[in-house]
Write an enzyme that holds these catalytic residues in place. Structure first.
Site, PDB file in Angstrom:
ATOM      1  N   CYS A  92       0.816  -1.226   0.000  1.00 12.16           N
ATOM      2  CA  CYS A  92       0.000   0.000   0.000  1.00 12.16           C
ATOM      3  C   CYS A  92       0.845   1.270   0.000  1.00 12.16           C
ATOM      4  O   CYS A  92       0.371   2.325  -0.413  1.00 12.16           O
ATOM      5  CB  CYS A  92      -0.920   0.022   1.221  1.00 12.16           C
ATOM      6  SG  CYS A  92      -2.138  -1.300   1.255  1.00 12.16           S
ATOM      7  N   HIS A 369      -9.315   2.935  -2.247  1.00 12.30           N
ATOM      8  CA  HIS A 369      -7.873   2.776  -2.020  1.00 12.30           C
ATOM      9  C   HIS A 369      -7.268   1.910  -3.130  1.00 12.30           C
ATOM     10  O   HIS A 369      -7.158   0.702  -2.989  1.00 12.30           O
ATOM     11  CB  HIS A 369      -7.677   2.132  -0.635  1.00 12.30           C
ATOM     12  CG  HIS A 369      -6.291   1.726  -0.298  1.00 12.30           C
ATOM     13  ND1 HIS A 369      -5.165   2.332  -0.811  1.00 12.30           N
ATOM     14  CD2 HIS A 369      -5.838   0.738   0.534  1.00 12.30           C
ATOM     15  CE1 HIS A 369      -4.084   1.748  -0.289  1.00 12.30           C
ATOM     16  NE2 HIS A 369      -4.469   0.780   0.502  1.00 12.30           N
ATOM     17  N   CYS A 399      -0.215   2.916   6.285  1.00  7.91           N
ATOM     18  CA  CYS A 399       0.278   1.592   6.632  1.00  7.91           C
ATOM     19  C   CYS A 399       0.494   0.789   5.359  1.00  7.91           C
ATOM     20  O   CYS A 399      -0.141   1.032   4.332  1.00  7.91           O
ATOM     21  CB  CYS A 399      -0.705   0.874   7.555  1.00  7.91           C
ATOM     22  SG  CYS A 399      -2.360   0.646   6.869  1.00  7.91           S
TER      23      CYS A 399
END
Length: 413
Positions: A92, A369, A399
């Site tokens: 991510c 996302h 994160c």
């Protein structure tokens, strides 16, 4: 050393990440990346022969998203063949890391013009996933699994909420706030400067606005959603019979029971998207009459417990603040990716932040996302908000799987 300037930032709208439902799902990932690369060159009258490198973030690098997406997208966009490209994966965190590495290349004097960004088409990656094989971040390395058991991210989110004593109501309230902020931002045109319409190969419009938000979301209707990750907790992941839940409990035996508090409404949305930023040296900007929008002040990386996985943003933020010589109070705009509500809620509580400065225009719970692109999107969002509000400093972190978090601080010019 020289300054690294952000000359411009742009992105696609985020499309629902489901084949047959999302407006972008039929397109090639390279086409999505080429869209923002084209826009960056056109908006800034950029001679693409000057581009030293293109650093791109993509998490699932397989098949259509493999083969060095950054380079292939640049060729698809019609960039000069002299513009090199490389693609990286920090899960991510890829979209922040691409920008951080671009800044480092420019600040060190090694390069003058670097484009950074990322792409993820979750509609595509979900369509090629094997439903019979539980995804494991350790790649099946049982030795590593014994040393650092790594679970499924949603199960980790519920584990953190349980250990921290953060209840579902607080997380649902944060999710509703994210939707409200996004709704306001869209209505007021706060994303208009950055969003690039995506067109089909025949030139027709595919998508020109955010597709994922759910205006009108309330705490009451979120309360009716069933937790998602209780079923993941009990999935057996290896021949020893261990489940995702037991992997966490092997490191945290005090976690006797999971309080499952996350669901579709307070977790990040599955979407498709791409983003890009043009980063240059001060000398190049002055010589080519490019007007910088921001200066990159500091970057940092931080690792934390890979078993809980999602707790590195707080130490990453503290580290980058220390590098910049700034305090929490100096930051006008905070962007913390809402991978799960508990990540943002814990971040706010641990740093004692003013909630009015955090994810001002909504986050991933409302907007989605797109894994490898999100970090680059958030840096552009922070920049737009600093310009809108007149703020000076923005801090972006998120994160990443494996228990990591990159971070960056930018200063509006």
């Amino acid at each position: 050393m020289t300054d690294a300037y952000i000359i411009d930032a742009c992105r696609t709208p985020r499309g629902i990440g489901k084949v047959g439902k999302g407006a972008l799902a039929h397109l090639h990932p390279q086409h999505l990346a080429a869209t923002v690369l084209n826009a960056l060159a056109e908006r800034n009258n950029l001679n693409t022969e000057d581009v030293d490198d293109i650093i791109w973030g993509t998490s699932t690098q397989i098949a259509k998203q493999g083969c060095d997406l950054g380079r292939m997208a640049a060729l698809d966009a019609g960039y000069s063949i002299k513009a090199s490209g490389v693609t990286l994966d920090r899960f991510c965190g890829s979209g922040i890391t691409s920008v951080n590495l671009a800044a480092a290349q420019v600040m060190s004097g090694m390069e003058d013009v670097v484009i950074a960004g990322g792409t993820e088409m979750m509609s595509y990656t979900s369509s090629i996933a094997d439903p019979k094989t539980p995804p494991m971040l350790d790649g099946g390395n049982m030795s590593l699994r014994d040393k650092h058991p790594q679970s499924q991210q949603g199960v980790c989110a519920d584990a953190i909420a349980t250990l921290e004593g953060i209840d579902r109501h607080a997380l649902d309230e944060l999710a509703v706030k994210s939707q409200q902020n996004a709704t306001r931002a869209i209505a007021e045109g706060r994303f208009a400067k950055s969003i690039i319409p995506v067109r089909n190969l025949d030139g027709s419009l595919a998508l020109d606005k955010e597709e994922f938000p759910r205006p009108g979301t309330s705490v009451e209707n979120l309360a009716g959603l069933k937790p998602v990750f209780s079923m993941w907790r009990d999935i057996v992941v290896d021949k020893t019979g261990r489940t995702y839940g037991q992997l966490i409990q092997s490191k945290y035996p005090e976690l006797k029971e999971f309080n499952h508090v996350h669901h579709a409404g307070n977790s990040s949305g599955v979407v498709d998207g791409a983003a890009a930023l043009l980063i240059t040296s001060k000398e190049y900007a002055e010589k080519n009459r490019q007007k910088p929008r921001a200066r990159i002040i500091a970057t940092a990386n931080m690792g934390d417990c890979p078993t809980l996985m999602l707790n590195a943003p707080v130490p990453a933020a503290r580290k980058v603040l220390q590098k910049a010589g700034l305090s929490v109070d100096d930051i006008d705009v905070w962007e913390i990716n809402e991978a799960f509500a508990v990540v943002a809620e814990k971040f706010i509580r641990d740093l004692n932040l003013d909630r009015q400065k955090v994810n001002i225009n909504g986050g991933a719970m409302a907007l989605g996302h797109p894994i490898g692109a999100t970090g680059s999107i958030l840096i552009g969002t922070a920049l737009d908000e600093l310009e809108r509000s007149g703020g000076r400093y923005g801090l972006v972190t998120m994160c990443a799987a494996g228990g990591m978090a990159p971070a960056i601080i930018i200063e509006r010019v």
